[in-house]
Design a protein around this motif. Structure first.
Motif, PDB file in Angstrom:
ATOM      1  N   ALA A 199       0.828  -1.205   0.000  1.00 28.72           N
ATOM      2  CA  ALA A 199       0.000   0.000   0.000  1.00 28.72           C
ATOM      3  C   ALA A 199       0.862   1.255   0.000  1.00 28.72           C
ATOM      4  O   ALA A 199       0.564   2.239  -0.701  1.00 28.72           O
ATOM      5  CB  ALA A 199      -0.927  -0.015   1.220  1.00 28.72           C
ATOM      6  N   ALA A 200       1.943   1.233   0.804  1.00 25.47           N
ATOM      7  CA  ALA A 200       2.821   2.407   0.844  1.00 25.47           C
ATOM      8  C   ALA A 200       3.470   2.641  -0.509  1.00 25.47           C
ATOM      9  O   ALA A 200       3.649   3.794  -0.940  1.00 25.47           O
ATOM     10  CB  ALA A 200       3.883   2.213   1.922  1.00 25.47           C
ATOM     11  N   ARG A 201       3.852   1.599  -1.188  1.00 19.96           N
ATOM     12  CA  ARG A 201       4.476   1.776  -2.498  1.00 19.96           C
ATOM     13  C   ARG A 201       3.505   2.417  -3.488  1.00 19.96           C
ATOM     14  O   ARG A 201       3.894   3.248  -4.318  1.00 19.96           O
ATOM     15  CB  ARG A 201       4.929   0.404  -3.018  1.00 19.96           C
ATOM     16  CG  ARG A 201       5.587   0.461  -4.405  1.00 19.96           C
ATOM     17  CD  ARG A 201       6.035  -0.929  -4.831  1.00 19.96           C
ATOM     18  NE  ARG A 201       4.940  -1.880  -4.820  1.00 19.96           N
ATOM     19  CZ  ARG A 201       4.039  -1.977  -5.832  1.00 19.96           C
ATOM     20  NH1 ARG A 201       4.101  -1.173  -6.871  1.00 19.96           N
ATOM     21  NH2 ARG A 201       3.074  -2.877  -5.761  1.00 19.96           N
ATOM     22  N   ASP A 227       3.669   8.471  -3.853  1.00 17.52           N
ATOM     23  CA  ASP A 227       3.799   9.672  -4.679  1.00 17.52           C
ATOM     24  C   ASP A 227       2.654  10.645  -4.437  1.00 17.52           C
ATOM     25  O   ASP A 227       2.873  11.864  -4.345  1.00 17.52           O
ATOM     26  CB  ASP A 227       3.836   9.272  -6.164  1.00 17.52           C
ATOM     27  CG  ASP A 227       5.117   8.510  -6.508  1.00 17.52           C
ATOM     28  OD1 ASP A 227       6.138   8.755  -5.838  1.00 17.52           O
ATOM     29  OD2 ASP A 227       5.078   7.660  -7.418  1.00 17.52           O
ATOM     30  N   ARG A 228       1.427  10.144  -4.300  1.00 17.57           N
ATOM     31  CA  ARG A 228       0.278  11.048  -4.178  1.00 17.57           C
ATOM     32  C   ARG A 228      -0.105  11.345  -2.739  1.00 17.57           C
ATOM     33  O   ARG A 228      -0.802  12.315  -2.445  1.00 17.57           O
ATOM     34  CB  ARG A 228      -0.919  10.455  -4.923  1.00 17.57           C
ATOM     35  CG  ARG A 228      -1.474   9.180  -4.354  1.00 17.57           C
ATOM     36  CD  ARG A 228      -2.727   8.746  -5.131  1.00 17.57           C
ATOM     37  NE  ARG A 228      -3.352   7.551  -4.588  1.00 17.57           N
ATOM     38  CZ  ARG A 228      -3.034   6.327  -4.940  1.00 17.57           C
ATOM     39  NH1 ARG A 228      -2.091   6.138  -5.873  1.00 17.57           N
ATOM     40  NH2 ARG A 228      -3.648   5.300  -4.404  1.00 17.57           N
ATOM     41  N   ASP A 229       0.320  10.496  -1.777  1.00 16.40           N
ATOM     42  CA  ASP A 229      -0.046  10.741  -0.369  1.00 16.40           C
ATOM     43  C   ASP A 229       1.126  10.338   0.529  1.00 16.40           C
ATOM     44  O   ASP A 229       1.105   9.285   1.178  1.00 16.40           O
ATOM     45  CB  ASP A 229      -1.294   9.939  -0.005  1.00 16.40           C
ATOM     46  CG  ASP A 229      -1.894  10.371   1.336  1.00 16.40           C
ATOM     47  OD1 ASP A 229      -1.263  11.207   2.026  1.00 16.40           O
ATOM     48  OD2 ASP A 229      -2.975   9.858   1.696  1.00 16.40           O
ATOM     49  N   SER A 285       0.327   9.374   4.341  1.00 18.66           N
ATOM     50  CA  SER A 285      -0.208   8.021   4.564  1.00 18.66           C
ATOM     51  C   SER A 285       0.864   6.956   4.351  1.00 18.66           C
ATOM     52  O   SER A 285       0.893   5.928   5.037  1.00 18.66           O
ATOM     53  CB  SER A 285      -1.388   7.776   3.628  1.00 18.66           C
ATOM     54  OG  SER A 285      -2.449   8.680   3.902  1.00 18.66           O
ATOM     55  N   ALA A 286       1.765   7.205   3.398  1.00 19.88           N
ATOM     56  CA  ALA A 286       2.855   6.258   3.162  1.00 19.88           C
ATOM     57  C   ALA A 286       3.775   6.177   4.366  1.00 19.88           C
ATOM     58  O   ALA A 286       4.216   5.084   4.763  1.00 19.88           O
ATOM     59  CB  ALA A 286       3.628   6.654   1.912  1.00 19.88           C
ATOM     60  N   ARG A 287       4.069   7.350   4.993  1.00 21.76           N
ATOM     61  CA  ARG A 287       4.918   7.344   6.186  1.00 21.76           C
ATOM     62  C   ARG A 287       4.227   6.599   7.336  1.00 21.76           C
ATOM     63  O   ARG A 287       4.863   5.872   8.107  1.00 21.76           O
ATOM     64  CB  ARG A 287       5.244   8.778   6.589  1.00 21.76           C
ATOM     65  CG  ARG A 287       6.344   9.430   5.755  1.00 21.76           C
ATOM     66  CD  ARG A 287       6.858  10.681   6.402  1.00 21.76           C
ATOM     67  NE  ARG A 287       5.816  11.704   6.535  1.00 21.76           N
ATOM     68  CZ  ARG A 287       5.510  12.610   5.599  1.00 21.76           C
ATOM     69  NH1 ARG A 287       6.203  12.617   4.461  1.00 21.76           N
ATOM     70  NH2 ARG A 287       4.559  13.487   5.793  1.00 21.76           N
ATOM     71  N   GLU A 288       2.906   6.808   7.448  1.00 18.19           N
ATOM     72  CA  GLU A 288       2.175   6.093   8.490  1.00 18.19           C
ATOM     73  C   GLU A 288       2.223   4.584   8.264  1.00 18.19           C
ATOM     74  O   GLU A 288       2.368   3.801   9.209  1.00 18.19           O
ATOM     75  CB  GLU A 288       0.723   6.585   8.502  1.00 18.19           C
ATOM     76  CG  GLU A 288      -0.101   6.005   9.636  1.00 18.19           C
ATOM     77  CD  GLU A 288      -1.506   6.584   9.639  1.00 18.19           C
ATOM     78  OE1 GLU A 288      -2.398   5.927  10.227  1.00 18.19           O
ATOM     79  OE2 GLU A 288      -1.699   7.685   9.076  1.00 18.19           O
TER      80      GLU A 288
END
Length: 407
Positions: A223-225, A229-231, A234-237
């Motif tokens: 999901a993080a991958r 780019d767009r969020d 949320s990727a860091r979370e």
């Protein structure tokens, strides 16, 4: 213990370790009693006693040889008895009066045959002794009253029966010791098998826990991958979640190391990788137990905090095993209590009942210890906890375990 008593115990142990020396001392003791009596006794001045010869060197020599043959009474009891019978017959035929040494040696030889040989040789020895007694009394120049003859027969039979009883008693105790040794070996084997089986089960459960965390990490990483780019927030979370789950998985992996997984269950290969039940499923477990008729109450004290996944599974399994034993052994009218104490850094689990299962809980299958009990110790020790199991004051049984919240 005084030095005198200690010395007597040491001397007795020395004699028990050297039976030949003990029997030699016994023969010397009989000679010390019998020879003075034989040499110094004065026979009645009656016609029948005038038939006896006065003791001389040959008579004394025969008595000494016959008595000293007791030195081999344990190794060769039947030949010793036959030798003593022959010596007494020689003394009687030669006309010497009977001595205390001969009589006591004869009785000891009968006892030795009965106590140190099987029934066949013991019976032969008893018949030889009875026959000798009848013939010896017949060749004596003095008359023997019926009461004296009956006393002699009762004494001979009593000595033989005493020897047989002691032999059977020794065989009985030897069988008990051998049986106890076999049971101890079987108990050790069963305990080792139970530990291996329980470790295998714990390893499988830990495998499921770790596999679940790895699955979560994989999903979060994917999901993080896709959203990095767009969020980015949320990727860091998602990455933080991966880090936290990864640490937990590593902690559980360390516990798998050293746990011997002896068997592989092929049926588990295709199962869905999901976590084992934990304390969150405790309500469902207690409802299931109540359906069986056992009254169970639950108390939770302290600030409830989620333990590590491994401790969560171990605490649940401990409660499950303890309640299962209560159902099996406490009786139909028993009640049970489950208490959870959340401390600053640990979790205490208590399971108690007021039933009658104190003895049966500790030994489930005859003389073999219950595997559930072994499994409890293995499971709690795996997470560095402490376990106490035993009877409650006032009746019933109790299980108390302390787990560190962070294993």
């Amino acid at each position: 213990m005084s030095p005198r008593i200690r010395g007597l115990h040491s001397f007795r142990a020395w004699l028990q370790a050297r039976p030949l020396a003990a029997d030699t001392l016994l023969a010397f003791g009989l000679l010390l009693v019998g020879l003075p009596q034989m040499l110094l006794q004065e026979l009645p001045k009656t016609a029948e006693f005038e038939e006896f010869r006065d003791p001389d060197l040959w008579g004394v020599l025969v008595v000494v040889i016959v008595t000293m043959s007791l030195r081999w009474r344990r190794r060769h009891p039947l030949p010793v008895l036959l030798f003593i019978v022959a010596g007494e017959m020689l003394v009687g035929v030669a006309g010497y009066p009977p001595s205390a040494s001969d009589v006591l040696a004869f009785l000891i030889a009968i006892y030795s045959v009965a106590a140190h040989r099987g029934l066949a040789q013991s019976a032969v020895g008893g018949l030889v002794a009875l026959t000798h007694l009848v013939v010896y009394i017949a060749i004596l120049p003095v008359s023997t009253s019926p009461v004296e003859m009956m006393t002699n027969f009762v004494l001979l039979i009593g000595v033989w029966v005493l020897g047989r009883n002691l032999r059977l008693r020794r065989a009985y105790f030897a069988e008990l010791e051998d049986r106890a040794a076999r049971l101890e070996r079987a108990r050790g084997t069963d305990a080792r098998a139970a530990r291996v089986e329980e470790r295998s089960r714990i390893a499988r459960e830990l495998h499921d826990v770790v596999a679940h965390h790895v699955s979560v990490m994989t999903v979060q990483a994917g999901a993080a991958r896709r959203i990095i780019d767009r969020d980015p927030g949320s990727a860091r979370e998602a990455m933080s979640t991966i880090e936290e789950v990864g640490r937990t998985a590593l902690s559980e992996m360390r516990r798998i190391v050293g746990v011997l997984r002896t068997d592989r269950d092929p049926e588990r290969a295709g199962r869905e990788l999901a976590p084992q039940p934990g304390l969150g499923d405790l309500g469902e477990l207690l409802d299931h137990v109540r359906e069986t008729g056992l009254s169970v109450q639950l108390w939770i004290e302290g600030e409830a905090r989620p333990p590590s996944p491994g401790v969560d599974v171990a605490a649940f399994r401990l409660i499950q095993e303890a309640l299962t034993n209560t159902l099996k052994h406490a009786g139909p009218q028993a009640r049970a209590w489950v208490r959870l104490y959340y401390g600053d850094g640990d979790l205490t689990v208590e399971i108690e009942d007021d039933g009658r299962g104190t003895a049966t809980f500790m030994a489930e299958d005859g003389d073999n210890p219950g595997h559930g009990l072994v499994g409890m110790y293995e499971r709690v020790a795996l997470y560095g906890g402490e376990l106490k199991i035993g009877p409650r004051v006032g009746g019933g049984f109790g299980v108390r375990a302390r787990f560190p919240l962070e294993a």
